[in-house]
Write a protein that holds these residues in place. Sequence first.
Motif, mmCIF file in Angstrom:
data_model
loop_
_atom_site.group_PDB
_atom_site.id
_atom_site.type_symbol
_atom_site.label_atom_id
_atom_site.label_comp_id
_atom_site.label_asym_id
_atom_site.label_seq_id
_atom_site.Cartn_x
_atom_site.Cartn_y
_atom_site.Cartn_z
ATOM 1 N N LEU A 114 0.834 -1.205 0.000
ATOM 2 C CA LEU A 114 0.000 0.000 0.000
ATOM 3 C C LEU A 114 0.866 1.252 0.000
ATOM 4 O O LEU A 114 0.562 2.226 -0.703
ATOM 5 C CB LEU A 114 -0.936 -0.006 1.207
ATOM 6 N N GLN A 115 1.944 1.254 0.781
ATOM 7 C CA GLN A 115 2.863 2.389 0.763
ATOM 8 C C GLN A 115 3.473 2.560 -0.626
ATOM 9 O O GLN A 115 3.575 3.676 -1.146
ATOM 10 C CB GLN A 115 3.974 2.186 1.799
ATOM 11 N N THR A 116 3.877 1.443 -1.231
ATOM 12 C CA THR A 116 4.463 1.497 -2.570
ATOM 13 C C THR A 116 3.451 1.988 -3.593
ATOM 14 O O THR A 116 3.766 2.831 -4.448
ATOM 15 C CB THR A 116 4.982 0.107 -2.963
ATOM 16 N N ALA A 117 2.206 1.481 -3.508
ATOM 17 C CA ALA A 117 1.181 1.852 -4.476
ATOM 18 C C ALA A 117 0.831 3.333 -4.380
ATOM 19 O O ALA A 117 0.682 4.021 -5.406
ATOM 20 C CB ALA A 117 -0.069 1.002 -4.264
ATOM 21 N N CYS A 118 0.686 3.852 -3.162
ATOM 22 C CA CYS A 118 0.308 5.261 -2.998
ATOM 23 C C CYS A 118 1.387 6.200 -3.538
ATOM 24 O O CYS A 118 1.087 7.232 -4.137
ATOM 25 C CB CYS A 118 0.038 5.559 -1.527
ATOM 26 N N LYS A 119 2.647 5.833 -3.345
ATOM 27 C CA LYS A 119 3.731 6.690 -3.835
ATOM 28 C C LYS A 119 3.892 6.565 -5.342
ATOM 29 O O LYS A 119 4.144 7.551 -6.035
ATOM 30 C CB LYS A 119 5.026 6.329 -3.117
ATOM 31 N N LEU A 120 3.743 5.348 -5.871
ATOM 32 C CA LEU A 120 3.868 5.173 -7.314
ATOM 33 C C LEU A 120 2.710 5.814 -8.068
ATOM 34 O O LEU A 120 2.860 6.228 -9.218
ATOM 35 C CB LEU A 120 3.941 3.680 -7.653
ATOM 36 N N ALA A 121 1.532 5.872 -7.420
ATOM 37 C CA ALA A 121 0.352 6.425 -8.086
ATOM 38 C C ALA A 121 0.489 7.915 -8.379
ATOM 39 O O ALA A 121 -0.287 8.458 -9.174
ATOM 40 C CB ALA A 121 -0.890 6.188 -7.216
ATOM 41 N N GLN A 122 1.449 8.584 -7.782
ATOM 42 C CA GLN A 122 1.647 10.004 -8.052
ATOM 43 C C GLN A 122 2.269 10.234 -9.426
ATOM 44 O O GLN A 122 2.205 11.346 -9.954
ATOM 45 C CB GLN A 122 2.539 10.625 -6.965
ATOM 46 N N ALA A 123 2.880 9.171 -10.016
ATOM 47 C CA ALA A 123 3.535 9.337 -11.318
ATOM 48 C C ALA A 123 3.135 8.265 -12.325
ATOM 49 O O ALA A 123 3.423 8.413 -13.511
ATOM 50 C CB ALA A 123 5.060 9.333 -11.147
ATOM 51 N N HIS A 124 2.476 7.181 -11.861
ATOM 52 C CA HIS A 124 2.118 6.081 -12.752
ATOM 53 C C HIS A 124 0.669 5.656 -12.481
ATOM 54 O O HIS A 124 0.101 5.977 -11.431
ATOM 55 C CB HIS A 124 3.046 4.882 -12.538
ATOM 56 N N ARG A 125 0.106 4.923 -13.438
ATOM 57 C CA ARG A 125 -1.237 4.365 -13.257
ATOM 58 C C ARG A 125 -1.115 3.067 -12.448
ATOM 59 O O ARG A 125 -0.471 2.108 -12.882
ATOM 60 C CB ARG A 125 -1.895 4.089 -14.603
ATOM 61 N N VAL A 126 -1.754 3.046 -11.290
ATOM 62 C CA VAL A 126 -1.676 1.901 -10.385
ATOM 63 C C VAL A 126 -3.090 1.436 -10.066
ATOM 64 O O VAL A 126 -3.947 2.252 -9.719
ATOM 65 C CB VAL A 126 -0.923 2.257 -9.078
ATOM 66 N N LEU A 127 -3.308 0.125 -10.175
ATOM 67 C CA LEU A 127 -4.589 -0.478 -9.808
ATOM 68 C C LEU A 127 -4.350 -1.454 -8.676
ATOM 69 O O LEU A 127 -3.597 -2.417 -8.820
ATOM 70 C CB LEU A 127 -5.210 -1.199 -11.006
ATOM 71 N N LEU A 145 -1.558 5.664 8.084
ATOM 72 C CA LEU A 145 -0.159 5.740 7.691
ATOM 73 C C LEU A 145 0.202 7.082 7.071
ATOM 74 O O LEU A 145 1.366 7.296 6.708
ATOM 75 C CB LEU A 145 0.162 4.621 6.692
ATOM 76 N N GLN A 146 -0.801 7.974 6.933
ATOM 77 C CA GLN A 146 -0.597 9.315 6.376
ATOM 78 C C GLN A 146 0.003 9.238 4.973
ATOM 79 O O GLN A 146 1.000 9.881 4.648
ATOM 80 C CB GLN A 146 0.292 10.149 7.298
ATOM 81 N N LEU A 147 -0.650 8.439 4.109
ATOM 82 C CA LEU A 147 -0.171 8.244 2.744
ATOM 83 C C LEU A 147 -0.958 9.120 1.776
ATOM 84 O O LEU A 147 -2.150 9.392 2.002
ATOM 85 C CB LEU A 147 -0.323 6.774 2.335
ATOM 86 N N PRO A 148 -0.350 9.542 0.677
ATOM 87 C CA PRO A 148 -1.085 10.293 -0.362
ATOM 88 C C PRO A 148 -1.971 9.332 -1.152
ATOM 89 O O PRO A 148 -1.482 8.431 -1.831
ATOM 90 C CB PRO A 148 0.035 10.871 -1.231
#
Length: 458
Positions: A114-127, A145-148
């Motif tokens: 989830l941490q990886t997905a939230c950070k990657l979603a700022q620059a890539h399409r993540v499902l 976790l205070q994630l974007p």
Amino acid sequence: MAKVKSAYVCTDCGSEFRKWQGQCSSCRQWNTLTEVRLAAARPGAGMAPMSARGGYAGDLTREVVDLASVDLAEVLRLSSTFEEFDRVLGGGLVPGSAVLLGGNPGAGKSTLLLQTACKLAQAHRVLYVTGEESLSQVAMRAQRLQLPTRGLKMLAETSVETILAVSGREDPAILIIDSIQTMHLEDIASAPGGVAQVRESAAALTRFAKQSNTVLLLVGHVTKDGTLAGPKVLEHMIDASLLLEGGADSRFRTLRGQKNRFGAVNELGVFAMLEHGLKEVKNPSAIFLSRAEEQSPGSLVMVVWEGTRPILVEVQALLDDSPLGNPRRLAVGLDPNRLAMLLAVLHRHGGLFTGDQDVFLNVVGGVKVLETSADLAVLLAVVSSLQNRPLPRELVVFGEVGLSGEIRPVPSGQERIVEAAKHGFKRAIVPRGNAPKRSPEGMEVVAVDKLADALEAL
């Protein structure tokens, strides 16, 4: 009404049999065959033209090419935003690859992804597809976790057909499935988590990932003995198999690569479980060397090699008079069988008898040492506890011990010595084959050939 056909599949090796039998004739394991109901073929499914079907590793090609003519252009990897995660993956996420992440319940698999997905979603399409938790539960964890969360696409679904349809429409660069044991195909009659469902679901998702050049991240459960659950063929399908280890009583987690087609195997990444999720530990030796102020007998630092880097860990030995006729041999983080062999070498070639002693060994920090470079450090720690004599704090040891008492060299010996010198160690006992031509400044390197030489060097 058509008769339902069934087969028996080995959960260890994936071999199929028409009848049940107690032992698998392929891998020789007992009581591993489970019944799997086979789905009837759909009309016309077996007559599909070759051009209408995609290959398992991508698009089918009918042309035979020379290996020398294959394009060797470097594949652009995607960073997972965690340096330790990228290290274990071999440099980052490879488009079109399938990665299986396993671990005990509560180890932090879903948190890490989830941490990886939230950070990657700022620059890539993540499902992110969740089959075990509701969308509100995932959102609550992300808030804690205070994630974007903006930009991350979520789907609560367990049907593989629906997931593939949505993925084809959304065209994600990264597809996360949590978990593969909850996925199911409509054509397979067995329940989710069964051998057939896990195998066919993983095959369908992996085929989609390779054909669409999508990064596929799968969460997998483990059995009570720590191995990945499901058929063994599941590990053969995917490109990388990672295991997140760490007990509930420890805040540190280790991510170890067990299979990797795009990098070094047995690479190790270290994380710390904090209030706001997993945080990478960039200097693992510092946390594994948090030693007591007063040096105790049986404590010694060794240098082990994990993947592509050296790590300093502390090994502790405790010997005590045994009231039993068969003294206990307990090793935590080390191979107990190798411990018994090393004690025999110590008696035969070192002249020290431990047959009436209970021997307990522990690697501090929960690290599992899988290589033989720890042999010499283990024996010297045992000798220190047996003689009740503390060893110097600035001493570091590594080397493999043979059955004839010889000290054999280990790979990357120079790098191990340099790493120990960086952490302030002043003396090292190493195999003669690993002795450097010039010792690091401020460090004394003692090269030994035999176990007796190492005992004398103490």
